[in-house]
Motif scaffolding. Structure first.
Motif, PDB file in Angstrom:
ATOM      1  N   LYS A   1       0.905  -1.292   0.076  1.00  0.00           N
ATOM      2  CA  LYS A   1      -0.108   0.068   0.014  1.00  0.00           C
ATOM      3  C   LYS A   1       1.019   1.293  -0.071  1.00  0.00           C
ATOM      4  O   LYS A   1       1.879   1.356   0.865  1.00  0.00           O
ATOM      5  CB  LYS A   1      -0.708  -0.027   1.246  1.00  0.00           C
ATOM      6  N   LYS A   2       0.250   2.154  -0.682  1.00  0.00           N
ATOM      7  CA  LYS A   2       1.216   3.525  -0.899  1.00  0.00           C
ATOM      8  C   LYS A   2       0.843   4.179   0.450  1.00  0.00           C
ATOM      9  O   LYS A   2       1.779   5.040   0.781  1.00  0.00           O
ATOM     10  CB  LYS A   2       0.723   4.232  -1.826  1.00  0.00           C
ATOM     11  N   GLN A   3      -0.229   4.122   0.629  1.00  0.00           N
ATOM     12  CA  GLN A   3      -0.759   4.884   2.044  1.00  0.00           C
ATOM     13  C   GLN A   3      -1.425   3.950   3.130  1.00  0.00           C
ATOM     14  O   GLN A   3      -2.326   3.203   2.414  1.00  0.00           O
ATOM     15  CB  GLN A   3      -1.855   6.205   1.592  1.00  0.00           C
ATOM     16  N   LEU A   4      -1.090   4.184   4.128  1.00  0.00           N
ATOM     17  CA  LEU A   4      -1.670   3.434   5.289  1.00  0.00           C
ATOM     18  C   LEU A   4      -2.655   4.009   6.037  1.00  0.00           C
ATOM     19  O   LEU A   4      -2.412   4.572   7.131  1.00  0.00           O
ATOM     20  CB  LEU A   4      -0.557   2.718   6.154  1.00  0.00           C
ATOM     21  N   ARG A   5      -3.640   4.291   5.450  1.00  0.00           N
ATOM     22  CA  ARG A   5      -4.737   5.049   6.123  1.00  0.00           C
ATOM     23  C   ARG A   5      -5.760   4.138   7.134  1.00  0.00           C
ATOM     24  O   ARG A   5      -5.962   3.146   6.736  1.00  0.00           O
ATOM     25  CB  ARG A   5      -5.580   5.587   5.056  1.00  0.00           C
ATOM     26  N   MET A   6      -5.925   4.952   8.299  1.00  0.00           N
ATOM     27  CA  MET A   6      -6.641   4.153   9.540  1.00  0.00           C
ATOM     28  C   MET A   6      -8.045   3.667   8.931  1.00  0.00           C
ATOM     29  O   MET A   6      -8.656   2.759   9.374  1.00  0.00           O
ATOM     30  CB  MET A   6      -6.780   5.016  10.388  1.00  0.00           C
TER      31      MET A   6
ATOM     32  N   ALA B   1       5.879  14.343  12.071  1.00  0.00           N
ATOM     33  CA  ALA B   1       7.513  14.222  11.905  1.00  0.00           C
ATOM     34  C   ALA B   1       7.697  13.090  11.045  1.00  0.00           C
ATOM     35  O   ALA B   1       8.911  13.058  10.773  1.00  0.00           O
ATOM     36  CB  ALA B   1       8.044  14.224  13.227  1.00  0.00           C
ATOM     37  N   ASP B   2       6.836  12.166  10.860  1.00  0.00           N
ATOM     38  CA  ASP B   2       7.048  11.167  10.033  1.00  0.00           C
ATOM     39  C   ASP B   2       6.822  11.559   8.468  1.00  0.00           C
ATOM     40  O   ASP B   2       6.881  10.393   7.728  1.00  0.00           O
ATOM     41  CB  ASP B   2       6.091  10.017  10.463  1.00  0.00           C
ATOM     42  N   GLY B   3       6.468  12.573   8.214  1.00  0.00           N
ATOM     43  CA  GLY B   3       6.353  12.827   6.678  1.00  0.00           C
ATOM     44  C   GLY B   3       5.027  12.417   6.353  1.00  0.00           C
ATOM     45  O   GLY B   3       4.914  12.483   4.815  1.00  0.00           O
ATOM     46  N   GLY B   4       4.198  12.088   7.082  1.00  0.00           N
ATOM     47  CA  GLY B   4       2.789  11.907   6.448  1.00  0.00           C
ATOM     48  C   GLY B   4       2.437  10.217   6.472  1.00  0.00           C
ATOM     49  O   GLY B   4       1.681   9.968   5.697  1.00  0.00           O
ATOM     50  N   VAL B   5       3.188   9.680   7.322  1.00  0.00           N
ATOM     51  CA  VAL B   5       2.916   8.055   7.291  1.00  0.00           C
ATOM     52  C   VAL B   5       1.533   8.089   7.702  1.00  0.00           C
ATOM     53  O   VAL B   5       0.726   7.237   7.369  1.00  0.00           O
ATOM     54  CB  VAL B   5       4.052   7.419   7.923  1.00  0.00           C
ATOM     55  N   LEU B   6       1.251   8.675   8.814  1.00  0.00           N
ATOM     56  CA  LEU B   6       0.137   8.405   9.655  1.00  0.00           C
ATOM     57  C   LEU B   6      -1.111   9.357   9.373  1.00  0.00           C
ATOM     58  O   LEU B   6      -2.222   8.940   9.079  1.00  0.00           O
ATOM     59  CB  LEU B   6       0.472   8.659  11.020  1.00  0.00           C
ATOM     60  N   ALA B   7      -0.774  10.737   8.935  1.00  0.00           N
ATOM     61  CA  ALA B   7      -1.619  11.479   8.685  1.00  0.00           C
ATOM     62  C   ALA B   7      -1.477  12.096   7.509  1.00  0.00           C
ATOM     63  O   ALA B   7      -0.436  12.282   6.759  1.00  0.00           O
ATOM     64  CB  ALA B   7      -1.594  12.729   9.834  1.00  0.00           C
ATOM     65  N   SER B   8      -2.625  12.569   6.732  1.00  0.00           N
ATOM     66  CA  SER B   8      -2.770  13.045   5.448  1.00  0.00           C
ATOM     67  C   SER B   8      -2.342  14.567   5.263  1.00  0.00           C
ATOM     68  O   SER B   8      -2.018  15.361   4.436  1.00  0.00           O
ATOM     69  CB  SER B   8      -3.825  12.798   4.538  1.00  0.00           C
ATOM     70  N   LYS B   9      -2.351  15.285   6.479  1.00  0.00           N
ATOM     71  CA  LYS B   9      -1.876  16.556   6.722  1.00  0.00           C
ATOM     72  C   LYS B   9      -1.552  16.894   7.916  1.00  0.00           C
ATOM     73  O   LYS B   9      -1.986  16.249   9.007  1.00  0.00           O
ATOM     74  CB  LYS B   9      -2.936  17.388   6.286  1.00  0.00           C
TER      75      LYS B   9
ATOM     76  N   ARG C   1      -5.322  19.446   0.827  1.00  0.00           N
ATOM     77  CA  ARG C   1      -6.226  19.726   2.361  1.00  0.00           C
ATOM     78  C   ARG C   1      -5.878  20.928   2.843  1.00  0.00           C
ATOM     79  O   ARG C   1      -6.466  21.342   3.829  1.00  0.00           O
ATOM     80  CB  ARG C   1      -6.113  18.549   3.107  1.00  0.00           C
ATOM     81  N   LEU C   2      -4.785  21.779   2.281  1.00  0.00           N
ATOM     82  CA  LEU C   2      -4.225  22.945   2.758  1.00  0.00           C
ATOM     83  C   LEU C   2      -4.463  23.950   1.889  1.00  0.00           C
ATOM     84  O   LEU C   2      -3.986  25.198   2.198  1.00  0.00           O
ATOM     85  CB  LEU C   2      -3.029  22.746   3.412  1.00  0.00           C
TER      86      LEU C   2
END
Ligand code: DLZ
Ligand code: SF4
Length: 509
Positions: free
Chosen positions: A146-151, A414-422, A476-477
């Motif tokens: 997966k490119k993005q690991l979204r919750m 600080a993880d460059g967006g692994v966890l959150a999209s913004k 999103r910003l």
């Protein structure tokens, strides 16, 4: 073949895998040790909770007929860490022929445990921690490719896997997630029902005296400790939440009110994370309450999402990405943590309230953590290392597997967006919308550059300006950046000057 079964301070569950086939000649080891009690400067309540819950859990095991090796905290002891405790137990009980432990929650300690086989020349069995619903191989399979690991997508899989709030293949009510129904501001006169608190018994009173003696400099007061320290009381506290508070939890999950640190939150993260509560049991109780018409769907879904979605997701991510994850500092945040994170003396009412709740209860709810202390740290570029250590120390529910992704990833980006999209960056307007703090604050939430301006405002624009390269193209910003660009050069310069001045005098805020 008799075994040494090692039980850690956050493994206080009768259903612990390592306890399942325990036999009469096995020895169960629980150890209060300096290394665990001081690898960060834990809040006093956290140490009391763990030590007292360990002592109560050991007493039950002993009553059930198990052989116990229990090591009480002693600052002069030669037994300084869990490995020393294992060495001690193996010397005391030379008939033991192997060591068994359930996988540890923190990478740091798991590394130490991995050496035991070699160190003690005995077989070591590390059991998967099935108190979590998603085992680590399953999470790795989900994450693979997966490119993005979204919750959200992980959460849907967990709903299907557990069948919670499902009608066959479709989610109850037709929607997976009622997050947008979890964001109401709370009327200040809405009746509050506090969480259940428990007066300390003799065992806890002894631990309180110990903590007063040996951890006097740590955050908080040992004398107002009121958490449950047994599974039985933790279950009572949780059922009280389901019956009295859960119905309102959905609507007001993100709200904040002056001098109401708990609102409709269960505070049961404190119990579930050290093993006193079982996730499946909790979710079933919440589902039943919904089925009986006691609580609305947005409340039941919102709560179950935290447990089988978010909690399992951050744990999976932590083990997937450690040890590298801890090294991330994607926004180069290095500024020292201001003193008010420890003492709460600041004119910023929101910060004062979040830190006061932390000092008083070793607890503050998720919006305090994310949008006040976390948001401020993000905007001000506070040191990732100092901020993550702070969260790990001050909250009674904090272990690194849950704290690090939530702080380093979610709050600090600080993880460059692994966890959150913004990044969850917000100005004072968000805090004003979700609380009544601004009405009771020395600063003016509508002002940005004036002498009485809310510090969050200039810091917010300064943050966007500083990180335009990273976030300028994030859809999103887009609106936030468009608003910044619309400002005149002189306005921008005044805001950036105000932010620089604010950053230079953090200790005086
Ligand atoms: C948090 C904590 C504290 C304060 N003290 C102990 C202890 O003395 N003995 C122990 O076994 N565990 C303690 N813990 C919990 C551990 O730090 C926790 O088990 C690991 O960090 C793994 O999550
Ligand atoms: Fe916090 Fe600013 Fe509101 Fe004061 S005005 S409570 S500092 S957001």
């Amino acid at each position: 073949m008799a075994r040494l079964i090692v039980i850690l301070g956050d493994q206080l569950s009768p259903a612990l895998p390592s306890l399942q086939n325990a036999a009469a000649d096995d020895v169960l080891l629980l150890a209060e040790v300096a290394s665990e009690a001081s690898y960060v400067q834990h809040h006093k309540h956290k140490i009391i909770l763990i030590f007292s819950a360990m002592r109560h859990f050991a007493a039950v095991l002993q009553q059930q007929g198990y052989q116990l090796c229990y090591i009480h905290y002693d600052s002069q002891s030669q037994i300084k860490c869990i490995t020393d405790a294992v060495q001690h137990a193996l010397t005391q009980y030379p008939h033991l022929q192997s060591i068994v432990i359930t996988q540890c929650g923190e990478y740091r300690l798991q590394q130490e445990i991995n050496n035991w086989q070699q160190r003690f020349s005995l077989p070591l069995q590390i059991l998967s921690d099935d108190r979590f619903i998603c085992d680590l191989p399953r999470f790795t399979r989900w994450a693979q490719g997966k490119k993005q690991l979204r919750m959200e997508y992980f959460y849907r899989e967990m709903r299907r896997y557990t069948g919670l709030l499902m009608q066959g293949d479709t989610p109850e009510g037709g929607k997976w997630n009622y997050d947008t129904d979890n964001r109401k501001a709370c009327p200040h006169d809405l009746q509050q029902i506090p969480p259940l608190h428990f007066a300390p018994d003799d065992i806890t009173a002894k631990v309180i005296a110990l903590v007063n003696q040996h951890f006097a400099a740590n955050m908080g007061s040992a004398d107002n400790f009121r958490y449950a320290v047994t599974g039985k009381d933790a279950r009572r506290a949780f059922l009280h939440f389901v019956q009295q508070q859960l119905a309102q939890f959905g609507d007001y999950q993100d709200a904040m009110l002056l001098d109401q640190p708990f609102l409709f939150h269960s505070i049961c993260s404190v119990y579930v994370n050290c093993g006193l509560l079982d996730v499946r049991w909790m979710c079933n109780k919440v589902q039943q309450a919904y089925q009986q018409g006691l609580v609305p769907l947005n409340a039941a879904e919102g709560f179950i999402r935290q447990l089988i979605g978010w909690r399992e997701y951050v744990r999976g991510l932590y083990w997937l990405l450690m040890p590298d994850y801890k090294q991330h500092n994607g926004l180069n945040a290095e500024r020292p943590l201001p003193g008010f994170y420890w003492h709460g003396n600041t004119q910023m009412r929101c910060m004062q309230q979040a830190v006061k709740s932390t000092i008083d209860h070793a607890y503050s709810h998720h919006i305090h953590r994310l949008m006040i202390t976390g948001n401020f740290a993000l905007l001000a570029g506070l040191s990732v290392k100092q901020v993550t250590d702070w969260y790990l120390a001050v909250y009674a529910d904090a272990y690194e597997w849950v704290e690090l992704p939530n702080t380093l990833g979610m709050a600090l980006f600080a993880d460059g967006g692994v966890l959150a999209s913004k990044p969850y960056a917000a100005s004072g307007a968000y805090i004003n919308r979700m609380s009544n703090y601004c009405k009771n604050c020395a600063y003016n939430v509508k002002h940005t550059t004036e002498a009485d301006a809310c510090p969050f405002n200039a810091l917010y624009w300064d943050f966007l300006h500083r990180h335009q390269q990273q976030f300028g193209t994030n859809p999103r910003l887009a609106l936030a950046f468009a608003n910044w660009q619309k400002r005149s050069d002189s306005d921008k310069a005044a805001i950036l000057a105000k932010a620089a001045n604010t950053l230079n005098r953090l200790e005086q805020l």
